[in-house]
Scaffold this motif. Structure first.
Motif: not given
Length: 347
Positions: A112-140
Motif C-alpha cells: 500500500g505504499a507510495d514512496f520508499a526511502s532506502w539508506r545504507t552506510g556508517r553502521g546503519i541500514e534502513s527503509v521507510e515506506f509511506r503512503g495513503p495506507s500508512g507509514q513505518a520505518r525499519f532499521v538494521l
C-alpha cells in the motif's frame, strides 16, 4: 535526515493536535512544490537528503496522501531495490559497512505504499515506506547504541511507555509504545541474529500486531542501494560513506531523489544529491567549472548544476562538513548519469 522544517511541523502538530497527525505527507508536498519554485526562481535551498530509516506495513495515516487521478500507479515492485549477490546470511561486520548494499528484504510489507526511502552506510541500514495506507520505518544496525541515537520520524505525544517482552518470530525482543490516537506508535526491537540489532517503528492497535509486522522482515538476501549516477572523481583519501534513494510509484517517474555521501578518515564529508528537474525548467547557466559541466552557487555552501534530466547539488555544510568549494566542484566534475531514471536495475 530530516530538515528543520520537518521537526518544526512535527512539533507543532503534536502540540496542537494531540500527536495523532503525521506531517510527512504535508512535508513531502511542500518540499516538492518548494523545489519547483526554487528551481524556477533560483532562490535559497530548503530541501533535505532523504533519509533514513524505515519499514512499512498497513497502518492508517491520520492525514491521507493525495494522489492525482491522472498519475499512473506503478506496481509495488517499483519501490524495491535491485537484488545483490548474497549467501543468504548477514554478519555484524557487514551491516552498514558497504554503502552499496542493504542486507534485508521487506517485499511483503509494501503493497500500500507510495514512496520508499532506502539508506545504507556508517553502521546503519534502513527503509521507510509511506503512503495513503500508512507509514513505518525499519532499521538494521551493528549496535544498540546506534538505534538509541536515531531521531524519531513518526509523530506521537512524546511520552513513551515502559518496555515489555515480545517475540519476533523465534527471537526474543522488547516493545514499547508512545500514545498517538487510536493506534499507538509502537517500537519493536530485537536481534535477528547475535551481534545485529533491528527495530520497527509503526502505528498499530496492539503489541502483537507490531511484533507480527516485524517478523515479516527477511534477512536471507541482499539488495543494491542504487542511484542513477556515479561519482568518478573523488578527492585523495575520499571514499563513499553512504547511499540513499527514494523511489515512488504514484507519479510519472519512479525515481524521486538519490544521494551519495563522500568522506575521508579526517571526518570530512560532502553530500551529492540528484533529483529530476521540473518539466519546462530553464536553468540559468553556471559561472563555475565542474569538469565538463557548468555549476553555480546556491547560497554560500551549496553548489548546483543541471545534468539532464536531473538537477544535481553538492552540500558542503549542513549535509556536509569540511570540503572546500574547489573540492566540491571536482567531485561534481566526475558526475556520470545513468541513461534511464526509471530502471534501477540498470543503475
Amino acid at each position: 535526515m530530516f530538515s528543520d522544517l520537518d521537526e518544526q511541523l512535527a512539533a507543532t502538530l503534536k502540540h496542537r493536535a494531540g500527536g495523532d497527525v503525521d506531517p510527512t505527507p504535508i512535508v513531502e508536498q511542500a518540499r516538492h512544490r518548494g523545489r519547483r519554485l526554487r528551481l524556477r526562481r533560483r532562490g535559497l535551498i530548503t530541501g533535505g537528503v532523504a533519509a533514513a530509516c524505515v519499514a512499512l506495513t498497513s497502518v492508517a495515516l491520520a492525514i491521507p496522501g493525495v494522489r492525482s487521478t491522472e498519475d499512473p500507479i506503478m506496481p509495488a515492485a517499483a519501490l524495491m531495490l535491485p537484488e545483490a549477490q548474497s549467501d543468504g546470511t548477514v554478519r555484524p561486520e557487514e551491516v552498514g559497512a558497504d554503502p552499496a548494499t542493504v542486507h534485508f528484504s521487506t517485499d511483503a510489507l509494501v503493497s500500500g505504499a507510495d514512496f520508499a526511502s532506502w539508506r545504507t552506510g556508517r553502521g546503519i541500514e534502513s527503509v521507510e515506506f509511506r503512503g495513503p495506507s500508512g507509514q513505518a520505518r525499519f532499521v538494521l544496525a551493528r549496535t544498540e547504541v546506534l538505534l538509541d541515537g536515531l531521531q524519531q520520524t513518526l509523530s506521537s505525544q512524546g511520552r513513551p511507555q515502559g518496555r515489555t517482552e515480545v517475540r519476533v518470530g523465534d527471537r526474543s525482543g522488547v516493545a514499547w509504545f508512545d500514545p498517538s490516537g487510536e493506534r499507538k506508535l509502537w517500537f519493536v526491537r530485537w536481534q535477528p541474529t547475535d551481534g545485529i540489532w533491528a527495530q520497527v517503528d509503526m502505528y498499530a492497535t496492539s503489541r502483537d500486531e507490531a511484533a507480527g509486522t516485524a517478523s515479516r522482515v527477511r534477512f536471507d538476501g541482499a539488495h543494491r542501494c542504487a542511484v542513477p549516477f556515479r561519482l568518478e572523481s573523488l578527492p585523495t583519501g575520499g571514499r563513499l560513506l553512504e547511499c540513499s534513494v527514494t523511489l515512488g510509484r504514484s507519479g510519472r517517474d519512479a525515481f524521486v531523489e538519490g544521494a551519495l555521501v563522500v568522506g575521508d578518515a579526517s571526518g570530512r564529508w560532502l553530500t551529492v544529491r540528484a533529483q529530476p528537474a521540473p518539466a519546462g525548467d530553464d536553468a540559468r547557466p553556471g559561472n563555475l567549472v565542474a569538469g565538463p559541466y557548468r555549476a553555480r552557487r546556491q547560497g554560500s555552501d551549496v553548489l548546483e548544476m543541471t545534468v539532464e534530466p536531473c538537477v544535481v547539488e553538492a552540500f558542503r555544510k549542513g549535509w556536509g562538513n569540511g570540503y572546500t568549494e574547489a573540492e566540491g566542484l571536482a567531485i561534481l566534475g566526475g558526475y556520470q548519469p545513468a541513461r534511464d531514471l526509471d530502471r534501477p536495475d540498470t543503475w
